[in-house]
Design an enzyme around this catalytic site. Sequence first.
Site, PDB file in Angstrom:
ATOM      1  N   ALA A   1       8.007  -8.216  -0.921  1.00  0.00           N
ATOM      2  CA  ALA A   1       6.968  -7.358  -0.410  1.00  0.00           C
ATOM      3  C   ALA A   1       5.908  -7.361  -1.656  1.00  0.00           C
ATOM      4  O   ALA A   1       4.742  -7.558  -1.448  1.00  0.00           O
ATOM      5  CB  ALA A   1       7.104  -5.946  -0.100  1.00  0.00           C
TER       6      ALA A   1
ATOM      7  N   LEU B   1      -0.418  18.415 -12.473  1.00  0.00           N
ATOM      8  CA  LEU B   1      -0.846  19.452 -11.458  1.00  0.00           C
ATOM      9  C   LEU B   1       0.338  20.783 -11.837  1.00  0.00           C
ATOM     10  O   LEU B   1       1.150  20.575 -11.889  1.00  0.00           O
ATOM     11  CB  LEU B   1      -1.210  18.985 -10.183  1.00  0.00           C
ATOM     12  CG  LEU B   1      -2.039  18.272  -9.857  1.00  0.00           C
ATOM     13  CD1 LEU B   1      -2.416  17.812  -8.187  1.00  0.00           C
ATOM     14  CD2 LEU B   1      -3.648  18.546 -10.232  1.00  0.00           C
TER      15      LEU B   1
ATOM     16  N   GLU C   1       2.449  -9.178  -0.482  1.00  0.00           N
ATOM     17  CA  GLU C   1       1.734  -8.215   0.394  1.00  0.00           C
ATOM     18  C   GLU C   1       0.812  -7.629  -0.529  1.00  0.00           C
ATOM     19  O   GLU C   1       1.259  -6.656  -1.493  1.00  0.00           O
ATOM     20  CB  GLU C   1       2.788  -7.132   1.036  1.00  0.00           C
ATOM     21  CG  GLU C   1       3.648  -7.863   2.334  1.00  0.00           C
ATOM     22  CD  GLU C   1       3.023  -8.485   3.371  1.00  0.00           C
ATOM     23  OE1 GLU C   1       1.799  -8.283   3.677  1.00  0.00           O
ATOM     24  OE2 GLU C   1       3.371  -9.556   3.956  1.00  0.00           O
TER      25      GLU C   1
ATOM     26  N   TRP D   1      -2.194  15.434   0.789  1.00  0.00           N
ATOM     27  CA  TRP D   1      -2.955  15.523  -0.376  1.00  0.00           C
ATOM     28  C   TRP D   1      -4.135  16.673  -0.390  1.00  0.00           C
ATOM     29  O   TRP D   1      -4.122  17.443  -1.232  1.00  0.00           O
ATOM     30  CB  TRP D   1      -3.493  14.356  -0.703  1.00  0.00           C
ATOM     31  CG  TRP D   1      -2.429  13.611  -1.643  1.00  0.00           C
ATOM     32  CD1 TRP D   1      -1.541  12.796  -1.239  1.00  0.00           C
ATOM     33  CD2 TRP D   1      -2.271  13.264  -2.977  1.00  0.00           C
ATOM     34  NE1 TRP D   1      -0.657  12.340  -2.155  1.00  0.00           N
ATOM     35  CE2 TRP D   1      -1.132  12.503  -3.376  1.00  0.00           C
ATOM     36  CE3 TRP D   1      -3.098  14.034  -4.127  1.00  0.00           C
ATOM     37  CZ2 TRP D   1      -0.819  12.111  -4.763  1.00  0.00           C
ATOM     38  CZ3 TRP D   1      -2.683  13.553  -5.379  1.00  0.00           C
ATOM     39  CH2 TRP D   1      -1.630  12.894  -5.644  1.00  0.00           C
TER      40      TRP D   1
ATOM     41  N   SER E   1      -4.188  19.300   1.541  1.00  0.00           N
ATOM     42  CA  SER E   1      -3.890  20.443   2.152  1.00  0.00           C
ATOM     43  C   SER E   1      -3.325  21.229   0.324  1.00  0.00           C
ATOM     44  O   SER E   1      -3.813  22.400   0.481  1.00  0.00           O
ATOM     45  CB  SER E   1      -2.794  20.371   2.869  1.00  0.00           C
ATOM     46  OG  SER E   1      -3.178  19.885   4.088  1.00  0.00           O
TER      47      SER E   1
ATOM     48  N   GLU F   1      -0.087   0.095  -2.995  1.00  0.00           N
ATOM     49  CA  GLU F   1       0.512   1.261  -2.768  1.00  0.00           C
ATOM     50  C   GLU F   1       1.290   1.740  -3.870  1.00  0.00           C
ATOM     51  O   GLU F   1       1.436   2.782  -4.195  1.00  0.00           O
ATOM     52  CB  GLU F   1       1.281   1.175  -1.213  1.00  0.00           C
ATOM     53  CG  GLU F   1       0.148   1.179  -0.270  1.00  0.00           C
ATOM     54  CD  GLU F   1       0.851   0.646   0.973  1.00  0.00           C
ATOM     55  OE1 GLU F   1       2.015   0.119   1.162  1.00  0.00           O
ATOM     56  OE2 GLU F   1       0.250   0.523   2.217  1.00  0.00           O
TER      57      GLU F   1
ATOM     58  N   HIS G   1      -0.944 -14.847  21.040  1.00  0.00           N
ATOM     59  CA  HIS G   1      -0.109 -14.384  22.209  1.00  0.00           C
ATOM     60  C   HIS G   1      -0.581 -12.853  22.425  1.00  0.00           C
ATOM     61  O   HIS G   1      -0.377 -12.091  21.065  1.00  0.00           O
ATOM     62  CB  HIS G   1       1.511 -14.679  21.906  1.00  0.00           C
ATOM     63  CG  HIS G   1       2.164 -14.553  23.299  1.00  0.00           C
ATOM     64  ND1 HIS G   1       2.450 -13.251  23.576  1.00  0.00           N
ATOM     65  CD2 HIS G   1       2.615 -15.293  23.948  1.00  0.00           C
ATOM     66  CE1 HIS G   1       3.212 -13.246  24.872  1.00  0.00           C
ATOM     67  NE2 HIS G   1       3.210 -14.515  25.124  1.00  0.00           N
TER      68      HIS G   1
ATOM     69  N   GLU H   1       4.358   0.676   5.398  1.00  0.00           N
ATOM     70  CA  GLU H   1       4.051  -0.623   5.212  1.00  0.00           C
ATOM     71  C   GLU H   1       5.114  -1.810   5.177  1.00  0.00           C
ATOM     72  O   GLU H   1       4.671  -2.942   5.482  1.00  0.00           O
ATOM     73  CB  GLU H   1       3.240  -0.742   3.733  1.00  0.00           C
ATOM     74  CG  GLU H   1       2.577  -2.042   3.027  1.00  0.00           C
ATOM     75  CD  GLU H   1       1.448  -2.723   4.238  1.00  0.00           C
ATOM     76  OE1 GLU H   1       1.565  -3.569   4.699  1.00  0.00           O
ATOM     77  OE2 GLU H   1       0.663  -1.595   4.411  1.00  0.00           O
TER      78      GLU H   1
ATOM     79  N   PHE I   1       1.057  -3.708  -0.415  1.00  0.00           N
ATOM     80  CA  PHE I   1       2.399  -2.887  -1.001  1.00  0.00           C
ATOM     81  C   PHE I   1       1.835  -2.839  -2.381  1.00  0.00           C
ATOM     82  O   PHE I   1       2.253  -1.948  -2.974  1.00  0.00           O
ATOM     83  CB  PHE I   1       3.547  -3.937  -0.743  1.00  0.00           C
ATOM     84  CG  PHE I   1       4.635  -3.325  -1.189  1.00  0.00           C
ATOM     85  CD1 PHE I   1       5.272  -2.187  -0.608  1.00  0.00           C
ATOM     86  CD2 PHE I   1       5.277  -3.494  -2.475  1.00  0.00           C
ATOM     87  CE1 PHE I   1       6.395  -1.615  -1.127  1.00  0.00           C
ATOM     88  CE2 PHE I   1       6.358  -3.089  -3.069  1.00  0.00           C
ATOM     89  CZ  PHE I   1       6.960  -2.175  -2.278  1.00  0.00           C
TER      90      PHE I   1
END
Length: 125
Positions: free
Chosen positions: A27, A51, A31, A115, A117, A37, A90, A72, A34
């Site tokens: 991946a 935080l 990708e 996030w 919220s 991410e 197809h 993903e 990916f």
Amino acid sequence: MTQTQKNTGLKRIIHACKYSWSGLKAAWINEAAFRQEVIALVFACVVAAILDISVYEKAALVGAVIFVMIVELLNSATEAVVDRIGLDKHELSGRAKDIASAAVLMSIVLALIVWISVLWVNYLG
């Protein structure tokens, strides 16, 4: 390999981990989404650590990004299988790819909701 020769116990777990690692490497190599991410996950971990929120909220922020990554991976697997079958157009192949892509979109929407919220409750509300 016959049924009696299949790996069991710890050996099965070790083989499963090797297959999973191979999937993650594939991946990463193949990708771009990916890789993006993974960057988002690093960002999420840093922001969650900085935080002043509960450990549950930190887990929700990071978990939401991990969920996107999971979806993903499933999308990428679907695309690989469809492409393996054939590259000709197809209707069912297109539908499978579109539905898998929609699943990624929905996971991103869910992550955004989590996030927004958490940030809203703690900093904006």
